[in-house]
Write a protein that holds these residues in place. Sequence first.
Motif, mmCIF file in Angstrom:
data_model
loop_
_atom_site.group_PDB
_atom_site.id
_atom_site.type_symbol
_atom_site.label_atom_id
_atom_site.label_comp_id
_atom_site.label_asym_id
_atom_site.label_seq_id
_atom_site.Cartn_x
_atom_site.Cartn_y
_atom_site.Cartn_z
ATOM 1 N N UNK A 34 3.788 2.210 -5.118
ATOM 2 C CA UNK A 34 4.946 1.548 -4.519
ATOM 3 C C UNK A 34 4.626 1.145 -3.089
ATOM 4 N N UNK A 35 5.134 -0.014 -2.668
ATOM 5 C CA UNK A 35 4.940 -0.489 -1.302
ATOM 6 C C UNK A 35 5.693 0.383 -0.310
ATOM 7 N N UNK A 36 6.838 0.904 -0.701
ATOM 8 C CA UNK A 36 7.660 1.734 0.171
ATOM 9 C C UNK A 36 8.974 1.054 0.505
ATOM 10 N N UNK A 37 9.841 1.772 1.158
ATOM 11 C CA UNK A 37 11.200 1.299 1.435
ATOM 12 C C UNK A 37 11.551 1.369 2.915
ATOM 13 N N UNK A 38 10.639 0.937 3.775
ATOM 14 C CA UNK A 38 10.858 1.013 5.220
ATOM 15 C C UNK A 38 11.014 -0.348 5.889
ATOM 16 N N UNK A 40 8.787 -2.568 6.309
ATOM 17 C CA UNK A 40 7.626 -2.643 7.202
ATOM 18 C C UNK A 40 6.424 -3.151 6.429
ATOM 19 N N UNK A 41 5.337 -3.428 7.147
ATOM 20 C CA UNK A 41 4.096 -3.854 6.512
ATOM 21 C C UNK A 41 3.517 -2.690 5.712
ATOM 22 N N UNK A 42 3.344 -2.888 4.414
ATOM 23 C CA UNK A 42 2.879 -1.831 3.518
ATOM 24 C C UNK A 42 1.465 -1.362 3.839
ATOM 25 N N UNK A 43 0.671 -2.187 4.500
ATOM 26 C CA UNK A 43 -0.714 -1.804 4.777
ATOM 27 C C UNK A 43 -0.816 -0.607 5.714
ATOM 28 N N UNK A 44 0.251 -0.281 6.411
ATOM 29 C CA UNK A 44 0.242 0.873 7.295
ATOM 30 C C UNK A 44 0.634 2.175 6.621
ATOM 31 N N UNK A 45 0.840 2.143 5.311
ATOM 32 C CA UNK A 45 1.288 3.328 4.576
ATOM 33 C C UNK A 45 0.265 3.735 3.524
ATOM 34 N N UNK A 46 0.192 5.025 3.267
ATOM 35 C CA UNK A 46 -0.670 5.563 2.219
ATOM 36 C C UNK A 46 0.206 6.066 1.087
ATOM 37 N N UNK A 47 -0.079 5.695 -0.136
ATOM 38 C CA UNK A 47 -1.267 5.005 -0.615
ATOM 39 C C UNK A 47 -1.136 3.486 -0.690
ATOM 40 N N UNK A 48 -0.001 2.909 -0.302
ATOM 41 C CA UNK A 48 0.212 1.464 -0.462
ATOM 42 C C UNK A 48 -0.858 0.624 0.216
ATOM 43 N N UNK A 49 -1.385 1.071 1.340
ATOM 44 C CA UNK A 49 -2.371 0.293 2.072
ATOM 45 C C UNK A 49 -3.809 0.577 1.696
ATOM 46 N N UNK A 52 -8.261 -1.070 -3.383
ATOM 47 C CA UNK A 52 -8.474 -0.742 -4.785
ATOM 48 C C UNK A 52 -7.249 -0.285 -5.541
ATOM 49 N N UNK A 53 -6.057 -0.438 -4.963
ATOM 50 C CA UNK A 53 -4.830 -0.091 -5.671
ATOM 51 C C UNK A 53 -3.997 -1.358 -5.844
ATOM 52 N N UNK A 54 -3.109 -1.357 -6.809
ATOM 53 C CA UNK A 54 -2.151 -2.444 -6.993
ATOM 54 C C UNK A 54 -0.848 -1.960 -6.384
ATOM 55 N N UNK A 55 -0.408 -2.646 -5.324
ATOM 56 C CA UNK A 55 0.797 -2.256 -4.608
ATOM 57 C C UNK A 55 1.946 -3.158 -5.039
ATOM 58 N N UNK A 56 3.042 -2.560 -5.469
ATOM 59 C CA UNK A 56 4.201 -3.325 -5.940
ATOM 60 C C UNK A 56 5.393 -3.074 -5.022
ATOM 61 N N UNK A 57 6.226 -4.117 -4.854
ATOM 62 C CA UNK A 57 7.377 -4.042 -3.962
ATOM 63 C C UNK A 57 8.658 -4.257 -4.757
ATOM 64 N N UNK A 58 9.783 -4.000 -4.109
ATOM 65 C CA UNK A 58 11.095 -4.162 -4.746
ATOM 66 C C UNK A 58 11.614 -5.580 -4.528
ATOM 67 N N UNK A 68 15.059 -3.812 2.045
ATOM 68 C CA UNK A 68 14.480 -2.524 2.428
ATOM 69 C C UNK A 68 13.015 -2.393 2.047
ATOM 70 N N UNK A 69 12.524 -3.281 1.193
ATOM 71 C CA UNK A 69 11.178 -3.150 0.644
ATOM 72 C C UNK A 69 10.110 -3.444 1.669
ATOM 73 N N UNK A 70 9.026 -2.676 1.614
ATOM 74 C CA UNK A 70 7.858 -3.001 2.439
ATOM 75 C C UNK A 70 7.233 -4.274 1.899
ATOM 76 N N UNK A 71 6.408 -4.912 2.693
ATOM 77 C CA UNK A 71 5.880 -6.247 2.392
ATOM 78 C C UNK A 71 4.485 -6.377 2.964
ATOM 79 N N UNK A 72 3.896 -7.557 2.868
ATOM 80 C CA UNK A 72 2.632 -7.863 3.519
ATOM 81 C C UNK A 72 1.508 -8.143 2.557
ATOM 82 N N UNK A 73 0.317 -8.288 3.129
ATOM 83 C CA UNK A 73 -0.872 -8.661 2.357
ATOM 84 C C UNK A 73 -1.255 -7.607 1.320
ATOM 85 N N UNK A 74 -0.881 -6.364 1.547
ATOM 86 C CA UNK A 74 -1.221 -5.297 0.589
ATOM 87 C C UNK A 74 -0.425 -5.420 -0.710
ATOM 88 N N UNK A 75 0.689 -6.142 -0.659
ATOM 89 C CA UNK A 75 1.562 -6.272 -1.845
ATOM 90 C C UNK A 75 1.055 -7.412 -2.716
#
Length: 75
Positions: A34-38, A40-49, A52-58, A68-75
């Motif tokens: 999960x990208x997270x619910x802050x 914010x840019x998901x790349x600053x969070x673990x494990x979203x950033x 080698x993982x697939x990061x999904x957002x709301x 509320x969903x995190x976003x960015x290049x990691x998503x």
Amino acid sequence: MPRPVTVNELLRRHRLGRDRLPHRQHGGTVVVVAAGNSNSDASGFTPAGCNGVITVAATGRAGQRASYSNYGAAV
């Protein structure tokens, strides 16, 4: 057939850090997180950033990013 496993389970069982998660791919495991619910840019969070993982957002009902969903290049 491999059984699904959650990243939380991996982190808890194996105490894997940000630099170790991608190595799970070599065993044929696809890691979806999960990208997270802050809102914010998901790349600053673990494990979203992690690499080698697939990061999904709301999304909202109309398909837009949920406020509320995190976003960015990691998503």
